[in-house]
Design an enzyme around this catalytic site. Sequence first.
Site, PDB file in Angstrom:
ATOM      1  N   ARG A 117       0.851  -1.200   0.000  1.00 44.50           N
ATOM      2  CA  ARG A 117       0.000   0.000   0.000  1.00 44.50           C
ATOM      3  C   ARG A 117       0.876   1.236   0.000  1.00 44.50           C
ATOM      4  O   ARG A 117       1.727   1.408   0.872  1.00 44.50           O
ATOM      5  CB  ARG A 117      -0.899  -0.001   1.230  1.00 44.50           C
ATOM      6  CG  ARG A 117      -1.821  -1.217   1.150  1.00 44.50           C
ATOM      7  CD  ARG A 117      -2.870  -1.212   2.185  1.00 44.50           C
ATOM      8  NE  ARG A 117      -3.683  -2.415   1.979  1.00 44.50           N
ATOM      9  CZ  ARG A 117      -4.836  -2.636   2.536  1.00 44.50           C
ATOM     10  NH1 ARG A 117      -5.346  -1.741   3.347  1.00 44.50           N
ATOM     11  NH2 ARG A 117      -5.496  -3.744   2.296  1.00 44.50           N
ATOM     12  N   GLU A 121       0.775   4.125   0.999  1.00 45.80           N
ATOM     13  CA  GLU A 121       0.362   5.183   1.931  1.00 45.80           C
ATOM     14  C   GLU A 121       1.586   6.009   2.270  1.00 45.80           C
ATOM     15  O   GLU A 121       2.607   5.459   2.695  1.00 45.80           O
ATOM     16  CB  GLU A 121      -0.228   4.549   3.205  1.00 45.80           C
ATOM     17  CG  GLU A 121      -1.581   3.912   2.955  1.00 45.80           C
ATOM     18  CD  GLU A 121      -1.932   2.806   3.948  1.00 45.80           C
ATOM     19  OE1 GLU A 121      -1.056   2.395   4.735  1.00 45.80           O
ATOM     20  OE2 GLU A 121      -3.077   2.329   3.906  1.00 45.80           O
ATOM     21  N   ARG A 144       1.766   2.415  13.103  1.00 43.85           N
ATOM     22  CA  ARG A 144       0.898   1.259  12.831  1.00 43.85           C
ATOM     23  C   ARG A 144       0.689   0.941  11.356  1.00 43.85           C
ATOM     24  O   ARG A 144      -0.120   0.095  11.012  1.00 43.85           O
ATOM     25  CB  ARG A 144      -0.440   1.417  13.534  1.00 43.85           C
ATOM     26  CG  ARG A 144      -1.214   2.654  13.133  1.00 43.85           C
ATOM     27  CD  ARG A 144      -2.406   2.741  14.024  1.00 43.85           C
ATOM     28  NE  ARG A 144      -3.447   3.585  13.499  1.00 43.85           N
ATOM     29  CZ  ARG A 144      -4.732   3.431  13.766  1.00 43.85           C
ATOM     30  NH1 ARG A 144      -5.129   2.413  14.482  1.00 43.85           N
ATOM     31  NH2 ARG A 144      -5.608   4.257  13.294  1.00 43.85           N
ATOM     32  N   HIS A 145       1.410   1.659  10.490  1.00 49.74           N
ATOM     33  CA  HIS A 145       1.295   1.383   9.055  1.00 49.74           C
ATOM     34  C   HIS A 145       2.624   0.965   8.456  1.00 49.74           C
ATOM     35  O   HIS A 145       3.668   1.517   8.799  1.00 49.74           O
ATOM     36  CB  HIS A 145       0.810   2.634   8.309  1.00 49.74           C
ATOM     37  CG  HIS A 145      -0.612   2.963   8.597  1.00 49.74           C
ATOM     38  ND1 HIS A 145      -0.974   3.901   9.517  1.00 49.74           N
ATOM     39  CD2 HIS A 145      -1.759   2.452   8.085  1.00 49.74           C
ATOM     40  CE1 HIS A 145      -2.301   3.961   9.564  1.00 49.74           C
ATOM     41  NE2 HIS A 145      -2.803   3.093   8.710  1.00 49.74           N
ATOM     42  N   GLU A 168      -7.444  -1.085  15.014  1.00 49.38           N
ATOM     43  CA  GLU A 168      -8.142  -1.986  14.085  1.00 49.38           C
ATOM     44  C   GLU A 168      -7.243  -3.180  13.779  1.00 49.38           C
ATOM     45  O   GLU A 168      -6.103  -2.999  13.355  1.00 49.38           O
ATOM     46  CB  GLU A 168      -8.442  -1.217  12.798  1.00 49.38           C
ATOM     47  CG  GLU A 168      -9.090  -2.064  11.734  1.00 49.38           C
ATOM     48  CD  GLU A 168      -8.970  -1.422  10.349  1.00 49.38           C
ATOM     49  OE1 GLU A 168      -9.160  -0.203  10.230  1.00 49.38           O
ATOM     50  OE2 GLU A 168      -8.674  -2.175   9.413  1.00 49.38           O
ATOM     51  N   SER A 182     -10.768  -5.945   9.065  1.00 47.21           N
ATOM     52  CA  SER A 182     -12.065  -5.496   8.558  1.00 47.21           C
ATOM     53  C   SER A 182     -12.569  -6.532   7.569  1.00 47.21           C
ATOM     54  O   SER A 182     -11.806  -7.324   7.019  1.00 47.21           O
ATOM     55  CB  SER A 182     -11.978  -4.103   7.945  1.00 47.21           C
ATOM     56  OG  SER A 182     -11.104  -4.100   6.873  1.00 47.21           O
ATOM     57  N   ARG A 240       0.071  -6.218  12.610  1.00 47.74           N
ATOM     58  CA  ARG A 240      -0.791  -5.519  13.575  1.00 47.74           C
ATOM     59  C   ARG A 240      -1.115  -6.414  14.760  1.00 47.74           C
ATOM     60  O   ARG A 240      -1.023  -6.013  15.904  1.00 47.74           O
ATOM     61  CB  ARG A 240      -2.127  -5.176  12.928  1.00 47.74           C
ATOM     62  CG  ARG A 240      -2.214  -3.907  12.192  1.00 47.74           C
ATOM     63  CD  ARG A 240      -2.436  -2.671  13.042  1.00 47.74           C
ATOM     64  NE  ARG A 240      -2.274  -1.550  12.150  1.00 47.74           N
ATOM     65  CZ  ARG A 240      -3.273  -0.983  11.507  1.00 47.74           C
ATOM     66  NH1 ARG A 240      -4.511  -1.375  11.725  1.00 47.74           N
ATOM     67  NH2 ARG A 240      -3.046  -0.003  10.671  1.00 47.74           N
TER      68      ARG A 240
HETATM   69  P1  AMO Z   1      -8.088  -3.596   5.253  1.00 50.12           P
HETATM   70  O1  AMO Z   1      -7.634  -2.612   4.253  1.00 50.12           O
HETATM   71  O2  AMO Z   1      -8.834  -3.079   6.446  1.00 50.12           O
HETATM   72  O3  AMO Z   1      -9.062  -4.664   4.608  1.00 50.12           O
HETATM   73  O4  AMO Z   1      -6.861  -4.445   5.753  1.00 50.12           O
HETATM   74  C1  AMO Z   1      -7.025  -5.541   6.613  1.00 50.12           C
HETATM   75  C2  AMO Z   1      -6.125  -5.444   7.823  1.00 50.12           C
HETATM   76  O5  AMO Z   1      -4.760  -5.366   7.422  1.00 50.12           O
HETATM   77  C3  AMO Z   1      -4.036  -4.531   8.299  1.00 50.12           C
HETATM   78  N1  AMO Z   1      -3.480  -3.404   7.525  1.00 50.12           N
HETATM   79  C4  AMO Z   1      -2.234  -2.925   7.656  1.00 50.12           C
HETATM   80  N2  AMO Z   1      -1.215  -3.280   8.448  1.00 50.12           N
HETATM   81  C5  AMO Z   1      -0.072  -2.584   8.350  1.00 50.12           C
HETATM   82  N3  AMO Z   1       0.129  -1.550   7.512  1.00 50.12           N
HETATM   83  C6  AMO Z   1      -0.863  -1.146   6.678  1.00 50.12           C
HETATM   84  N4  AMO Z   1      -0.655  -0.133   5.843  1.00 50.12           N
HETATM   85  C7  AMO Z   1      -2.120  -1.851   6.743  1.00 50.12           C
HETATM   86  N5  AMO Z   1      -3.284  -1.726   6.086  1.00 50.12           N
HETATM   87  C8  AMO Z   1      -4.080  -2.672   6.571  1.00 50.12           C
HETATM   88  C9  AMO Z   1      -5.010  -4.066   9.362  1.00 50.12           C
HETATM   89  C10 AMO Z   1      -6.321  -4.192   8.655  1.00 50.12           C
HETATM   90  O6  AMO Z   1      -7.399  -4.345   9.545  1.00 50.12           O
HETATM   91  N6  AMO Z   1      -9.842  -6.620   1.662  1.00 50.12           N
HETATM   92  C11 AMO Z   1     -10.081  -6.096   2.984  1.00 50.12           C
HETATM   93  C12 AMO Z   1     -10.404  -7.179   3.967  1.00 50.12           C
HETATM   94  C13 AMO Z   1     -11.646  -7.953   3.688  1.00 50.12           C
HETATM   95  O7  AMO Z   1     -12.716  -7.324   3.560  1.00 50.12           O
HETATM   96  O8  AMO Z   1     -11.572  -9.192   3.601  1.00 50.12           O
HETATM   97  C14 AMO Z   1      -8.848  -5.335   3.438  1.00 50.12           C
HETATM   98  O9  AMO Z   1      -7.776  -5.413   2.894  1.00 50.12           O
HETATM   99  O10 AMO Z   1      -4.934  -4.966  10.459  1.00 50.12           O
END
Ligand code: AMO
Length: 435
Positions: free
Chosen positions: A217, A219, A225-226, A358, A361, A409
């Site tokens: 990602r 971002e 936390r990312h 979180e 999701s 996470r």
């Molecule tokens: P989402 O985008 O909420 O959902 O991602 C799911 C979980 O992945 C973790 N997460 C991350 N951890 C670290 N760095 C990041 N940048 C990051 N982004 C997300 C979090 C998050 O809750 N496709 C949907 C899921 C689904 O509906 O099945 C999805 O990707 O713990």
Amino acid sequence: MEKENLFKNRTLIKDVFSKKIKTVELSGWVHNTRDLSKVKFLLLRDRTGIIQITGVKSKTPKEIFQDLEKIPRESVIYIKGEVVDSKQAIGGKEILPSELIIINKAETLPIDVTDFSKTELPKRLDNRFLDTRRKPIQAIFKIQSTISMSFREYFVNKGFIEIQTPSIISSSSEGGTELFEAKYFEKKVYLAQSPQLYKQMLAGAIEKVMTICPVWRAEKHNTIRHLNESRQMDIEMAFADSKIVMKELEEVVKYIIKKIIEKNPKELEILKVNPKIPKTKYLTFKEVATLMKQHKINIDKDDLTGEAERKLEELFPNSIVFVYDWPLEGKPFYIMPKDQDKNAKLSEGFDAIYKGMEISSGGQRIHIPELLETRIKAKKLKIKDFKSYIDSFRFGSPPHAGWSIGLERLTMLILNLPNIREAVLFPRDRDRLTP
Ligand code: AMO
């Protein structure tokens, strides 16, 4: 002795302590040395433990005795010697060496590699290959291994099939602009943000699927936390709705924590954490909004804030808080509108909050092509970019639901780590691409 035969009779340090062996051949790293002039000590470390090698001026072969003090810490050596009981040595045994080979001499160490090192995180990450020699760091990743293994075990035992999905994709899987672009011959492609579209297509054929995979990602922000590259633990189930998969999430997180408590007591002690099996709390988004209003905490109209997530932990300590009936606008295009009603303002999507953050999701998905097209358009995405995905629902597609837990996470939160980078071996963030 020929080098290739050096490890043929290798004994692991733990076996020296637990078995009755007289002469041993050990290989490992020089953990520490101490020179008391007439006696020299070297602590040898392998993956199973540490043992004292003792050189005595009057007894030890002269060359070995001299070498013992000269070998720099973290060098890799081979030692053959006699096991003797010793009241002073850790574990009650020591080795009197009769043969010593320095296999690879370490240069000056760039970081402190003792278990109590105070070296700052960025410097430790610059030297992660050395940092991972430390017990507390190994403890984190032994526990992370238990997390992914028990995730697999839980779902495989329930008849799920482990799938591998592509990392190179031709369009966004989550919507949004957080995609890394790459060149693929003449075409532009992206690194997968999630296995979302593939796991759904496969649930439509295999019913129950799971995967642990890396995702990317773009971002831009650097937070604790990312990550820009992280690992997700995903499931997708046909003939299921959001309630069913929320229950699975609850159960698997409890299972994972139970397994850590069972399998990793030593590691938990090293890290000084004492995880408890969490409770669960189910709240609608509206209920959370009301609660937050009472506590004067702002939330967005279709998303929670970090502050709200932390408040949920305060109000419901040690709980996985499921927030469901999430506003449709705050969820990706593939999430089913509530009750399959295309005019619904709420959705069949949810977030799970644990320890104020979180962890997951998910929700029920849209399995009706026309509704999916409406939602894709509403999100200002292009239908042609999702053609094969939409088509996959045209030939008998079951209602289905799923979710994703971020592996790092979850590791971070179970172990109370202060930064998500502590929960990934080689973090990729905006500034870090090596090692
Ligand atoms: P989402 O985008 O909420 O959902 O991602 C799911 C979980 O992945 C973790 N997460 C991350 N951890 C670290 N760095 C990041 N940048 C990051 N982004 C997300 C979090 C998050 O809750 N496709 C949907 C899921 C689904 O509906 O099945 C999805 O990707 O713990």
